[in-house]
Enzyme design. Structure first.
Site, PDB file in Angstrom:
ATOM      1  N   GLU A   1      28.054   8.453 -88.504  1.00  0.00           N
ATOM      2  CA  GLU A   1      28.018   8.200 -89.943  1.00  0.00           C
ATOM      3  C   GLU A   1      29.435   8.367 -90.485  1.00  0.00           C
ATOM      4  OE1 GLU A   1      24.588   9.957 -92.218  1.00  0.00           O
ATOM      5  OE2 GLU A   1      24.361  11.069 -90.336  1.00  0.00           O
TER       6      GLU A   1
ATOM      7  N   ARG B   1      22.821  19.216 -77.821  1.00  0.00           N
ATOM      8  CA  ARG B   1      24.064  19.131 -78.571  1.00  0.00           C
ATOM      9  C   ARG B   1      24.966  20.301 -78.216  1.00  0.00           C
ATOM     10  NH1 ARG B   1      23.180  19.161 -84.797  1.00  0.00           N
ATOM     11  NH2 ARG B   1      25.438  19.265 -84.761  1.00  0.00           N
TER      12      ARG B   1
ATOM     13  N   LYS C   1      29.516  18.948 -91.863  1.00  0.00           N
ATOM     14  CA  LYS C   1      30.465  18.235 -92.718  1.00  0.00           C
ATOM     15  C   LYS C   1      30.435  18.792 -94.138  1.00  0.00           C
ATOM     16  CE  LYS C   1      29.798  14.039 -89.997  1.00  0.00           C
ATOM     17  NZ  LYS C   1      29.153  12.723 -89.946  1.00  0.00           N
TER      18      LYS C   1
END
Length: 778
Positions: free
Chosen positions: A274, A489, A499
């Site tokens: 993204e 992950r 973020k």
């Protein structure tokens, strides 16, 4: 069936009681065994037959579950009489699994599994003798019983596919004994491993059990290429139907053939970030897995921007993402955007509505949150009404938040009817004001994968709950369906990768920007001086596993040192200068010394430094009152100067009258050849240039700054006051030519990199990592 009854039945197959109890814990295998026992009826299971049924039950995939009765019958009838034949049957049936309800070609199955093929002891003996004579006799005579006879077994089994493994092994043992005779005392000793290189010691680092699992999964791989070529085994292109959980429809076989015709059988992967922030260390793992897997199999990898949320997307993030992918050494096959497909995605949404598989809903966003949201009262609204309302949404006739388009599917986690489209009256960076409805990730991702003929949709474990909607949506539209594979992950202790929270650190002026070297964004790691190769190697060491990995920064720093140790040239620098004057300087004028860039490998180049009567050493390399064991300069202890060929001793100590601090040492020198060997050699500089050196430590005090149990006040309250310090250092003039991102080892101090703040008259260096021994002390 009660547990005790099942345990007894499992034991009747040949299991021990402990094995039967362990098997009962595996719901899938237990279910398969119950079905197999029912299919066997009252048949008597002779020795070994029961365990072959167990072997089949552990390997059976959902795609071939309908064929379980056939497999049981063949095992009971001794047509599949060993694990090799059972495995071959499972593989054959899996290939047939593309076509639902396909009739099994029994003759082809039996041929594939070698049913009725008998390999006699005489055949085995002749083949073993021939293989040893042709390929292994010399090696056996040289290595004797230390030779790995498994190589011979593999070779024989390659020719006699259906030979019994135990019989082959016994024949090999007999032939080796006939050739070599009884074992000698030397044969009984373990083989010497003189040629093996000692493994480098790794710095101590706290690793979670998940991280240890991941390290084991990497199986010693040190590079991404090695990991992807030899340790990672995904399905082959076009064999999507072999993947666990893949949904096969009547169209699957045709769609896969068309897909292979378009791709030529090449691996197609994609990295789909993204563009709403800077990539971090977790993204580095995703980049390496996607690009690395494609590269290892001569495939292609797209860089696809998932630009479906225009309110958070900025041009600088698009540019930085591409820059970081290329910095890590990868070149995208093609750069694409989800927005490229807005029209196609919209048309497919209309198809779903027409099929009764999507509807317009008016529940508010807050009503859809939580674990058990109320079912939508509009779920069964008429198709024509949803079509009209969806068109109104598209034309901007419905207010933002007043309606969504939802898909009629339930996710693995129980969440019902994920949103496919929402209204946002925001201009898009590429499509402008053409659209005011934007698709969600759940809707967009799998469809873009299909459009790009992705063979392996590789994503982190949290997307596993979306896998059912991924397959459902492609199949509902009758289009090519890729395979989704999940991996754990990568999380870093003492760090943030969110973020939103990094943006908060920036707005609160705790860090300067996304590339502040105390962060674990990729731009920050590059600025700090971490080589791309080291990050890639670190990702390879983590492996590809479903376990979530959480590691301390020390593990990443160890990978950085491994690279910089052999790539960063050495330079002399002092961070806290102390003036020292050599009153009997042995030269009439300053002299130029040739110093190797890599003392262990002088052939790799050199640079010149100046030696003059006034030098500067580290303040920490001199003590007025040294403790026991102190090895450097003191009033009664001399020290050597690295590369200078001199040993200096203190004659006089000059102090600041006001503070009493030592400001200068008056020294005498001797040639290193004539002087008594000193206990230590220290770095020094003469006629130096000044550097601004930024020294970084961990930004957060606690391992998990986002955990309210560890940090009740929140991550903003956990900032370390010592995360950065700045000193004015002295360095030899050889550093005058350094360029931004150049990396050096400051001897005895650590590894440093030139910061982008550097100008022609002002050199700025960041400490990348300390030396290995320093890391051990920490």
């Amino acid at each position: 069936m009660a547990g005790d009854d099942l345990i007894a039945k499992f034991q009747a197959l040949g299991m021990s009681e402990q094995k039967a109890k362990e098997t009962l814990k595996n719901a899938n295998v237990t279910k398969n065994l119950q079905l197999a026992l029912a299919a066997a009826g009252g048949a008597t299971l002779s020795d070994g037959t029961g365990m072959l049924i167990y072997h089949m039950a552990t390997k059976l995939k959902p795609q071939t579950a309908d064929h379980l009765p056939l497999l049981v019958r063949y095992i009971v009838e001794h047509k599949l009489d060993n694990t090799q034949r059972v495995d071959a049957a499972l593989e054959f049936l899996l290939k047939c699994g593309q076509s639902l309800n396909a009739n099994v070609d029994v003759q082809a199955l039996e041929k594939e599994c070698g049913v009725g093929v008998v390999v006699t002891p005489e055949q085995i003996e002749r083949t073993v003798q021939a293989k040893i004579k042709a390929s292994y006799k010399e090696a056996l005579l040289e290595q004797r019983y230390h030779f790995n006879s498994f190589k011979i077994l593999q070779d024989v089994r390659g020719e006699l596919k259906w030979a019994d493994a135990k019989s082959v092994k016994a024949a090999i043992d007999v032939e080796i004994f006939d050739l070599l005779g009884p074992k000698t005392e030397a044969d009984l000793k373990p083989p010497t491993k003189a040629s093996e290189k000692p493994k480098a010691a790794k710095p101590k680092a706290e690793v979670t059990p998940a991280a240890q699992t991941a390290e084991a999964a990497s199986d010693g791989a040190t590079t991404i290429s090695e990991l992807m070529k030899t340790k990672v085994h995904f399905h082959a292109p076009g064999e999507n139907f072999k993947a666990d959980g893949y949904v096969v429809t009547e169209h699957t076989e045709r769609l896969l053939k068309e897909h292979l015709a378009r791709t030529g059988g090449k691996v197609h992967t994609r990295f789909p970030p993204e563009p709403n922030g800077i990539l971090h260390i977790g993204h580095a793992k995703a980049i390496n897995i996607n690009f690395g897997y494609a590269a290892a199999h001569d495939g292609v990898c797209y860089l696809r921007y998932d630009d479906t949320n225009p309110e958070k997307e900025e041009e600088k993030f698009f540019l930085a993402i591409k820059e970081m992918v290329e910095w890590l050494g990868y070149k995208p096959f093609k750069i694409t955007y989800s927005s490229d497909n807005f029209q196609q995605l919209y048309e497919w949404a209309v198809v779903l509505i027409n099929k009764g598989l999507a509807y317009v809903c008016h529940q508010k966003a807050e009503e859809l949150k939580g674990f058990n949201p109320k079912p939508s009262p509009w779920r069964e609204r008429p198709i024509e009404e949803s079509l009209r309302l969806f068109e109104d949404m598209k034309r901007g006739k419905i207010d933002e938040g007043a309606a969504t388009l939802r898909m009629k599917v339930t996710l693995e986690e129980g969440k019902m009817d994920p949103v496919a489209y929402r209204i946002k009256f925001i201009s898009h960076h590429r499509t402008g004001s053409d659209w005011c409805i934007y698709p969600t990730y759940d809707y967009t991702h799998c469809l873009c994968d299909s459009l790009e003929d992705i063979t392996h949709s590789l994503c982190t474990k949290e997307f596993q709950s979306r896998r059912s909607s991924y397959y459902w949506l492609c199949n509902a539209l009758g289009i090519y369906c890729p395979v989704q594979w999940e991996y754990g992950r990568l999380n870093m202790n003492y760090a943030l990768v969110s973020k939103r929270k990094i943006a908060k650190l920036i707005t609160e002026q705790i860090v300067h920007d996304w590339d502040d070297p105390r962060l674990f964004t990729l731009t920050a790691l590059r600025r700090r001086g971490f080589p791309a190769e080291a990050i890639n190697n670190f990702c390879a060491q983590m492996g590809v596993t479903g376990a979530q990995i959480a590691v301390d920064p020390a593990m990443l720093e160890a990978a950085v040192r491994d690279v910089l140790n052999v790539t960063a040239p050495r330079r002399l620098v002092v961070l806290e200068p102390l003036k020292a004057t050599i009153k009997n300087f042995p030269h009439a004028a300053p002299v130029q010394l040739e110093v190797p860039d890599f003392p262990q490998n002088p052939q790799q180049g050199s640079h010149k430094i100046t030696l003059d009567k006034v030098i500067y050493i580290e303040q920490g390399d001199f003590k007025l009152e040294p403790e026991k064991g102190y090895r450097r300069l003191a009033p009664k202890q001399s020290v050597g100067l690295r590369h200078a060929g001199l040993v200096i001793s203190v004659d006089e100590i000059v102090k600041d009258p006001a503070t009493g601090e030592v400001v200068e040492l008056i020294c005498t020198s001797q040639s290193a050849e004539q002087a008594e060997k000193p206990k230590a050699f220290v770095q020094w500089v003469s006629q130096p240039i000044q550097l601004e050196v930024r020294l970084y430590e961990q930004l957060f005090k606690h391992k998990n700054p986002e955990d309210p149990n560890e940090v009740p006040g929140g991550f903003l309250s956990d900032i370390s006051e010592q995360s950065i310090s700045v000193v004015v250092a002295f360095a030899d003039r050889a550093l005058n030519q350094a360029k931004v991102y150049d990396k050096f080892q400051f001897e005895r101090i650590g590894f440093f990199s030139v910061d982008p703040d550097t100008s022609a008259n002002h050199l700025v260096f960041n400490r990348t990592v300390g030396l290995k021994e320093d890391a051990g002390k920490k």
